[in-house]
Design an enzyme around this catalytic site. Structure first.
Site, PDB file in Angstrom:
ATOM      1  N   HIS A  93       0.136 -12.185   1.260  1.00  0.00           N
ATOM      2  CA  HIS A  93      -0.305 -11.326   0.673  1.00  0.00           C
ATOM      3  C   HIS A  93      -0.820 -11.342  -1.062  1.00  0.00           C
ATOM      4  O   HIS A  93       0.335 -11.718  -1.757  1.00  0.00           O
ATOM      5  CB  HIS A  93       0.271  -9.830   0.719  1.00  0.00           C
ATOM      6  CG  HIS A  93      -0.835  -8.746   0.649  1.00  0.00           C
ATOM      7  ND1 HIS A  93      -0.321  -7.395   0.363  1.00  0.00           N
ATOM      8  CD2 HIS A  93      -2.342  -8.627   0.178  1.00  0.00           C
ATOM      9  CE1 HIS A  93      -1.359  -6.641   0.156  1.00  0.00           C
ATOM     10  NE2 HIS A  93      -2.581  -7.469  -0.141  1.00  0.00           N
ATOM     11  N   TYR A 143       0.858  -1.272   0.038  1.00  0.00           N
ATOM     12  CA  TYR A 143      -0.046  -0.087  -0.072  1.00  0.00           C
ATOM     13  C   TYR A 143       0.901   1.297   0.035  1.00  0.00           C
ATOM     14  O   TYR A 143       1.286   1.579   0.954  1.00  0.00           O
ATOM     15  CB  TYR A 143      -1.132   0.047   1.256  1.00  0.00           C
ATOM     16  CG  TYR A 143      -1.895  -1.180   1.368  1.00  0.00           C
ATOM     17  CD1 TYR A 143      -2.049  -1.725   0.181  1.00  0.00           C
ATOM     18  CD2 TYR A 143      -2.224  -1.563   2.557  1.00  0.00           C
ATOM     19  CE1 TYR A 143      -3.183  -3.113   0.327  1.00  0.00           C
ATOM     20  CE2 TYR A 143      -3.167  -2.720   2.793  1.00  0.00           C
ATOM     21  CZ  TYR A 143      -3.491  -3.470   1.817  1.00  0.00           C
ATOM     22  OH  TYR A 143      -4.336  -4.316   1.936  1.00  0.00           O
TER      23      TYR A 143
END
Length: 322
Positions: free
Chosen positions: A138, A56
């Site tokens: 992830h 992110y």
């Protein structure tokens, strides 16, 4: 705010969690001051679960989350981050990353043991904290074999050593998450979409497997990237990060009709729906401003009558198994 335990671990998350994607510049740029105010508003709203990732904003989200949380009582909050992408410095050369930040780093996929350990070390340094509570593999859909073969054992090793309290994976592919749940000893999975007010695919495989194995689910993307975020979606609404089809729009409006008959809005129902399943420990919502936090906290706190779910089921708008 209620807390629920993740699997058989000792980690307990608040039922509403703050997702760190927007804090890294997802969809639009964000300055440090607004990010700090957003996190403060989340804390004031009673949220004590914060999720982030190196992905992110190529580290921006982790840095901002850490800058806020390291001044808070450590025993009061739960912090999770993710592994699978290493951030390698590069010359931005005037380029902008997909997260609307200068492209000062590039992402390198790495689910090896060394890669996982380096990722954790880098994340701790960026956040300025001494530990995280939960680690997730992830976005491993395209690297699933490596994530299962080397990534998971590295997380299990860290859990055994007491470095982290809970481990799992954050993905959208329910079949792969189901395999992970059945073949490993994870505590929780973070599911993007696929168990929302109008998307029930996880009932076919993942949720039954989690129930059998004692694994918790954290429901992310509960608004399906925008479709369910307003009382009535417009023709320009997005569904899973793409333009919503006419069929999906019609279904969302039918659900909204039933909601309105019960004095409930579409986003209120969208926030409440996943938590009705016994394996769902919390919903994680990305937020980018204090106003969004206040709105989401109010939506989450709304009283949704049981009769709404009965009527949605009777209309064939939610799965009988939900």
């Amino acid at each position: 705010m209620r807390r629920n335990r993740l699997g058989r671990s000792t980690v307990e998350v608040t039922e509403l969690g703050c997702g760190g994607g927007p804090l890294g510049g997802l969809f639009a740029s964000l300055d440090d001051e607004t990010a700090a105010a957003t996190l403060a508003a989340a804390w004031d709203a009673g949220i004590r679960y914060f999720d982030t990732s190196p992905h992110y904003g190529i580290g921006h989200s982790e840095r901002r989350v850490g800058a806020f949380l390291r001044h808070m009582p450590r025993a009061e909050f739960i912090l999770s981050t993710k592994v699978g992408r290493l951030l390698v410095p590069q010359d931005a050369a005037g380029r902008v990353d997909e997260f609307h930040v200068p492209a000062t780093h590039r992402r390198v996929w790495d689910f090896s043991r060394d890669g996982v350990l380096r990722s954790v070390e880098d994340s701790l340094a960026r956040m300025g904290v001494d530990r995280v509570d939960t680690l997730f593999l992830h976005d491993a859909e395209e690297h699933f074999d490596a994530a299962l073969r080397t990534g998971y054992p590295a997380l299990a090793e860290l859990r055994e050593q007491g470095v982290v309290g809970a481990i799992g994976a954050g993905m959208w592919h329910t079949g792969m998450l189901t395999r992970l749940v059945r073949e490993t000893d994870v505590d929780a999975v973070m599911l993007s979409g696929h168990y929302t007010l109008i998307q029930h695919g996880a009932l076919d495989d993942l949720l039954p497997a989690c129930a059998e194995r004692g694994v918790s689910v954290l429901a992310a993307s509960v608004f399906n990237s925008g479709l369910l975020a307003t009382p009535r979606p417009t023709e320009a609404a997005t569904f899973d990060y793409a333009p919503a089809s006419p069929e999906i729009l019609r279904r969302a409006h039918r659900v909204a009709d039933v909601c309105e008959a019960h004095g409930v809005t579409l986003p209120q129902a969208a926030m409440a729906f996943p938590l009705r399943h016994p394996v769902v420990a919390g919903v994680v919502v990305g937020m980018r401003s204090p106003e969004e936090v206040e709105r989401n906290a109010a939506l989450f706190a709304a009283d949704v009558p049981d009769s709404l779910w009965d009527d949605l089921r009777a209309e064939g708008l939610i799965d009988e198994r939900a």
